[in-house]
Design a protein around this motif. Sequence first.
Motif, short mmCIF file in Angstrom:
data_model
loop_
_atom_site.label_atom_id
_atom_site.label_comp_id
_atom_site.label_asym_id
_atom_site.label_seq_id
_atom_site.Cartn_x
_atom_site.Cartn_y
_atom_site.Cartn_z
N ARG A 106 0.84 -1.19 0.00
CA ARG A 106 0.00 0.00 0.00
C ARG A 106 0.88 1.25 0.00
N THR B 25 1.53 3.71 -3.33
CA THR B 25 0.91 5.03 -3.38
C THR B 25 1.88 6.16 -3.07
N LYS B 26 2.98 5.83 -2.42
CA LYS B 26 3.88 6.90 -1.99
C LYS B 26 5.23 6.90 -2.70
N ALA C 274 -4.23 1.71 -8.68
CA ALA C 274 -3.51 1.70 -7.40
C ALA C 274 -4.39 2.25 -6.28
N SER C 275 -5.12 3.34 -6.57
CA SER C 275 -6.01 3.89 -5.54
C SER C 275 -7.10 2.91 -5.17
N HIS D 93 -5.23 -0.09 -3.27
CA HIS D 93 -4.56 0.17 -2.00
C HIS D 93 -5.37 1.02 -1.04
N GLN D 94 -6.20 1.91 -1.59
CA GLN D 94 -6.92 2.81 -0.70
C GLN D 94 -8.41 2.53 -0.70
N THR E 156 -10.54 3.20 -2.86
CA THR E 156 -11.34 4.29 -3.42
C THR E 156 -12.37 3.73 -4.39
N GLY F 84 -1.80 8.80 -5.50
CA GLY F 84 -1.68 8.58 -4.05
C GLY F 84 -1.15 9.84 -3.40
N GLU F 85 -0.43 9.69 -2.29
CA GLU F 85 0.24 10.85 -1.72
C GLU F 85 1.73 10.60 -1.83
N LYS G 118 3.38 -0.08 -9.06
CA LYS G 118 2.15 0.23 -8.33
C LYS G 118 1.85 -0.84 -7.29
#
Lengths: 642, 321
Positions: free
Chosen positions: A393, A397-398, A423-424, A427-428, A430, A478-479, B224
């Motif tokens: 994750r 994203t980072k 990816a979002s 991993h998140q 969304t 991501g961030e 990713k």
Amino acid sequence: MRRLRATVRTPTGFAGSAILLLVLFFVVAGPILWGPQAARINPLDILAGPSARHPLGTDELGRDILAEVFTASRLSLELSVLATLIGAAVGVPLGAVVAVLSPRPRRLIGTLINFTVSFPGLLLAIFLAVIVGVGSTGAVLAIGFGSAPGFARLSQTLASSVTEMDYLAAARLLGVSRTRLLFRHVLRNIGEPIILNVTMSVGGALLALSGLSFLGLGVQPPSYDWGRLLSDGLANIATNPLESLGPGAAIVITGIGFNLFGESLAQVLGQRVAPRRPGRKERRRLLAEPGARPAQPLPASPGSPAGRQPILRVEGLSVTFPRQRPASRPVRDVSFELAPGEIVGIAGESGSGKSLTALAIARLLPNGAEASAARLEFLGNDMFTWRGAEASRILGTKLPMVFQDPMTSLNPALHLGIQLTEASQVHQGTPRRQALERAAERLRAVRIDRPDERLCQYPHELSGGQRQRAVIAMGLMGEPRLIIADEPTTALDTTVQRQVLAIFRELSETTHSAMIMISHDVAVLGELCSRVLVMYGGLIMEDAPVGELAGARHPYARMLVEAVPDLGTARDRPLATIQGQPPSPAALPPGCPFAPRCPRALERCRLELPAATEVSPGHRVRCFNPLTFDETLVTLVEPATP
Amino acid sequence: MNGLRQRHPSLEFYARRSLRFVLSLLAMVIVSFAMIRVIPGNPVRAQLGITATEQEIRIRTRELGLNQSLLSQLWTYLGHLFTGHLGTSITLQEPVSNIIATRLPNTLEIASMAFLVTMVLSISAGLLLGAFTNGGRHPRTELSFTATTGLLVTIPEFVLAVLLQYVFGVKLGILPIAEKSGWTSYIMPVASLSIPPAAALSRLVRVETLNALGRDYMRTARSKRLPARLLYLRHVLPNVLTATLTLGGLLLVGLIAGTVLVETVFAWPGIGSTIVQAIEQKDYPLIQALVLLLGSMVLFVNFVVDILLGAIDPRSAIRTT
Ligand code: SF4
């Protein structure tokens, strides 16, 4: 000839050639040695089962079946080779020519090939059997012409697909000369399938012709090939199965021989002999080699304020290709730290190890490369042991990456929307709609017009600059805490380069993400970065704050800097040129890798590897005889005009 | 046309492919028509044998319509095709359309089953093996896979059919030797039709998987940190499908030919076994119709594969329009 010998030496090649030699023996000697016996009619011994005298039994005229199988070798193979030659002679040149034609005739002939490729040999055979009557002539012509469009289509697709492939990135990555790699890979990619196909096609033609004879559309009595023998035997399968299985086995064994031989030949041609020992990609290992030992406790990076944890910490990083012969170590003892928001540049020629350093940091080394380090930490996590969903994750994203060639770094078969949002989503968590909205917003942030529309497009519908921006936008989903960009502007033309660089600069301000910017162009790095690492021969030669770069202390670094008019100390002086070639990662000298090209080389430089020493706070140099700040490299400067 | 191309490149692609399909169908019709007209000598005499009288030949010639001018013959032929009038089989004394109606479903059954089995088997096996043996890992698995499939690829469907027939039908007696009966009678024909192409296709899928895994876009995808499932099913599979479908289409076409052989071995009442008999007996109306039918099936398969390829790999669509 050498290749043929190499082919025979592989196990499959040996088995294949042994079978083919055996077949060849029967083709030549079969009719001579067993012909008379196969023709001997014996009314007293009709349809006998297997016995010592007749290992496969006899047929309805009392003839020995084994002798018939041996005798049939010649006719079976003759016809198959003939058919294949007809097919290859017509097809391969046709396809290759089509690939280089101008669009209109190419389309026309391509359509024709497509139309005829759809005619299986059997249909053609039926067609010819109706017109010229059933027999081996029609069968051979049918199988030959039936296989020609297949050959043509194959050679056409191969020839045109080679131009699309991208091996340049890999070539640079491995530091191998471009022409050599291209030559080898292109040859491998087009030669292998064609050779494979032609050799296997003899086997294939044999099967097809046997099939036709089996149906009664091929060889006619009193002649016989394996297919005919098989169909004759089928009637008695309940009483004497060997009568049909014998010729069946002959067909299969010969086919296998062709397959094995074709395959190993292709392997030798493509030099794709399997590596001896498979290994883990990354492995933590203490460095035993003298000179490759990690530097003493690192001085704090100039950009990292004391007390703040660095984003990235690299200590004694090496990359090796243990399975390459000779084994090479293209990255050695690389150490540096990266503070939050800091932009560090890595400069160097191709083969200096800068890209592999980046891939090793991101844990994305290609197969066959191994990384080792005393310490490699991203956000305080040990990259060698950090695994699992949490690691995925955060890394996913980072730690986005931007690669050199936007033409190949996006998946050609997927919409941009999928590639940006996955990816979002993964991993998140969304939701799709929300992720797509964010993707459109990010595309707008990198100044791509009509972002909503773009999300439904494929990469090929975008220009190179747009694609690179889309890749950057992907990293912004991501961030990002660390963006690694490997020659992100090299494949783009100058105006687009400027735009993309501007986007990077803007990003660092808006996201506060740290960046590693890799480039062979010191000018680009000087504009963007706060610190530049100059790599040569897999080593960091100089690690200098950008303000001190103009007075770089390492001779190589200085030469790079002086090659750029804007950065050099004396702008009125002609530009420096660097003579000689960088060393190959596989054959590094024991001492300083730059020694052969260095105008300041000492006796010691050829024997020992200089260690990294700090010359001023946050400024390290790896050299026995560094320049002083205001010294100039007079010997290197060549007058531009006499 | 240019405006259309800019706005809807895929639409133009489909239109072109459809046009090409229709044209090739037309060509196929003409080929099947011309086939029995270009036979050297008198086809009617060839069929009836040398003992036939002039009277018999004249009657048969008129029956086949061969006494009229070529153009009017073609016209009648086209008209008959549209009304489903395919003539009467000489040997079976039955309308050709009836013969096709009763036999075609039998062929389509085993062919479609075999195709399904082939695709499912080969794509899953190829992807799995590709992922497993990537980068020279598990060389022993790789070796046994290539060896097994290499062997299976080489066994032609009719030899495999005979072998299966012997082992399961004669020796073990657990499956019906021949002819269509219950569901068990499908097993051997479908197996002999699907095993060789499945072996060939799974090899290709594995190689293509390895190929895709080495590309730059896979490096991007790996950066990713996607789960393996997405990495393979989303990023690798579509790129593998292009080649898979291309070969898959060829194999399906080969399957149409393969049914002729396998049906002959198992005495399966399909059109494959019928066409062989028709050729042996020079039953021209039947041959003509069956050649047209098989050819059109082949063209249709290619058409469908092309359309699918265009949908999956948009670059190929743009490239070849
Ligand atoms: S160590 Fe010696 S050879 Fe290497 S750069 Fe310095 S002076 Fe030149």
